[in-house]
Scaffold this motif. Sequence first.
Motif, PDB file in Angstrom:
ATOM      1  N   LEU A 324      19.577  49.584  65.579  1.00 55.75           N
ATOM      2  CA  LEU A 324      20.726  49.102  65.737  1.00 55.75           C
ATOM      3  C   LEU A 324      21.756  50.307  65.497  1.00 55.75           C
ATOM      4  O   LEU A 324      22.568  50.712  66.144  1.00 55.75           O
ATOM      5  N   TYR A 325      21.760  50.618  64.392  1.00 51.50           N
ATOM      6  CA  TYR A 325      22.735  51.755  63.944  1.00 51.50           C
ATOM      7  C   TYR A 325      22.534  53.135  64.453  1.00 51.50           C
ATOM      8  O   TYR A 325      23.288  53.936  64.777  1.00 51.50           O
ATOM      9  N   ASP A 326      21.167  53.377  64.831  1.00 53.43           N
ATOM     10  CA  ASP A 326      20.701  54.484  65.560  1.00 53.43           C
ATOM     11  C   ASP A 326      21.263  54.777  66.933  1.00 53.43           C
ATOM     12  O   ASP A 326      21.941  55.485  67.410  1.00 53.43           O
ATOM     13  N   TYR A 338      18.415  52.745  56.723  1.00 52.91           N
ATOM     14  CA  TYR A 338      17.546  51.556  56.916  1.00 52.91           C
ATOM     15  C   TYR A 338      16.193  51.880  57.517  1.00 52.91           C
ATOM     16  O   TYR A 338      15.199  51.375  57.229  1.00 52.91           O
ATOM     17  N   TYR A 339      16.090  53.225  58.029  1.00 61.43           N
ATOM     18  CA  TYR A 339      14.734  53.722  58.303  1.00 61.43           C
ATOM     19  C   TYR A 339      13.950  54.030  57.083  1.00 61.43           C
ATOM     20  O   TYR A 339      12.719  53.570  57.004  1.00 61.43           O
ATOM     21  N   ILE A 356       5.717  52.855  62.507  1.00 61.09           N
ATOM     22  CA  ILE A 356       6.090  53.813  61.235  1.00 61.09           C
ATOM     23  C   ILE A 356       6.028  55.240  61.596  1.00 61.09           C
ATOM     24  O   ILE A 356       6.667  56.113  61.084  1.00 61.09           O
ATOM     25  N   LYS A 357       5.061  55.539  62.773  1.00 62.63           N
ATOM     26  CA  LYS A 357       5.167  57.151  63.312  1.00 62.63           C
ATOM     27  C   LYS A 357       6.284  57.357  63.897  1.00 62.63           C
ATOM     28  O   LYS A 357       6.898  58.192  63.774  1.00 62.63           O
ATOM     29  N   TYR A 358       6.961  56.279  64.635  1.00 58.17           N
ATOM     30  CA  TYR A 358       8.220  56.453  65.213  1.00 58.17           C
ATOM     31  C   TYR A 358       9.437  56.761  64.158  1.00 58.17           C
ATOM     32  O   TYR A 358      10.117  57.622  64.236  1.00 58.17           O
ATOM     33  N   VAL A 359       9.354  55.974  63.230  1.00 57.46           N
ATOM     34  CA  VAL A 359      10.412  55.986  62.171  1.00 57.46           C
ATOM     35  C   VAL A 359      10.324  57.326  61.455  1.00 57.46           C
ATOM     36  O   VAL A 359      11.507  58.079  61.152  1.00 57.46           O
ATOM     37  N   ARG A 362      11.507  59.973  63.829  1.00 57.02           N
ATOM     38  CA  ARG A 362      12.900  60.074  64.101  1.00 57.02           C
ATOM     39  C   ARG A 362      13.707  60.441  62.851  1.00 57.02           C
ATOM     40  O   ARG A 362      14.976  60.939  62.986  1.00 57.02           O
ATOM     41  N   MET A 363      13.198  60.255  61.571  1.00 57.91           N
ATOM     42  CA  MET A 363      13.912  60.619  60.656  1.00 57.91           C
ATOM     43  C   MET A 363      14.207  61.918  60.528  1.00 57.91           C
ATOM     44  O   MET A 363      15.180  62.617  60.014  1.00 57.91           O
TER      45      MET A 363
END
Length: 370
Positions: A324-326, A338-339, A356-359, A362-363
Amino acid sequence: MVAALFAQQKSSLDKEKLFDFYQNQKYAEAAKYLTSIYGEDINDAKILIQIGYCYLMSGNNVEAEKFYTKAYAQQPQNLPILFSLGNINWKRGNADKAKLYYGEIIKIDSNNFTVYKLLADILTTKDSLRSVYLIKANKLNPTEADVAYDLADLYANLQKHAIAYKTLQIAIAADTGNIVLKKAILPIANFLKKYNEVILEGEKILQVNQDAAVIKDVAKAYYFTKDYEKAIAKFKILETLAMQNEATLYYTSLSYRALKNYQAAVIYTKKTIEEGISDNTSNYYALLGLVYEESEKLSLANSAYKKGLEFKAEPNIYYRLALLYDLKYKEVKQASKYYNLYLKSKPNPIKDKDEIKYVKSRMEELKILD
């Protein structure tokens, strides 16, 4: 039935063979044997009943109903036939047909206890006629345990505790060893403030049967008589049995408070609060947030997600907030927060491997952007 059978026998009927079938409970074979003797075209009600009974005892309700129905056509006011047809249909799930046959019995014998009990068993608790049948059955036989139990339960649900108590008392007086009835009267006696009776009778039951419901009733009686130490002891037994609930924890907290043990009272008050909250509450708020988000009501979605976290730190909620924030608010710092919380909340490495892989990916991207 056997006597009736021999009164109707043909010369070719082998008495010893038939007796052997009965003695060895070979009812299906007995039914086939009788049919072979008398044939299919039988008009004698007694013989039809005998064959129907054999099929009934063998578990063949279809054939049993066929023969009893033929007998019913011959003798429509025969109570054993009506009972058998009612019971067969009740077993087969044909409640409406069963009620019709039982209703015929009432027309013939309006004071038949058994049929009122059977009708009450068929009807659901929401059916008003159930109470009528239970009251009638109890009036005819107030000492019968099953009817007294069901009627008392009905009265208790209607907040008629005094009548429920009296109903059970009469049945218990006739059967002082009936533990089921004695257990049933305890919560009603508690409601009527007969606390000493609950403690006396409940403790007797607990000597032979550590029933959780009885422990709870006795513990409450101790609480209301201000014997807080014993109340706590009983409530803690429920905890060891993993049978505690919101109410028992609440009374435990109250007991500690009465003893001025405020530290323990705080602990049990918190336990009470936790017990009163569904394990799924956070998931419900997560769903609510998702619905809001999909309908573009972002502020409401944000509030719903955060409300869910108040009940339980679910990885899925952290993930939804991060997205949502991203993706919606474009707030990198909050998204990263939040990630990061998502990864720390230990998501399932197998079930959530794609997330998990996406987070993680993305981080890394957000670090570069930041």
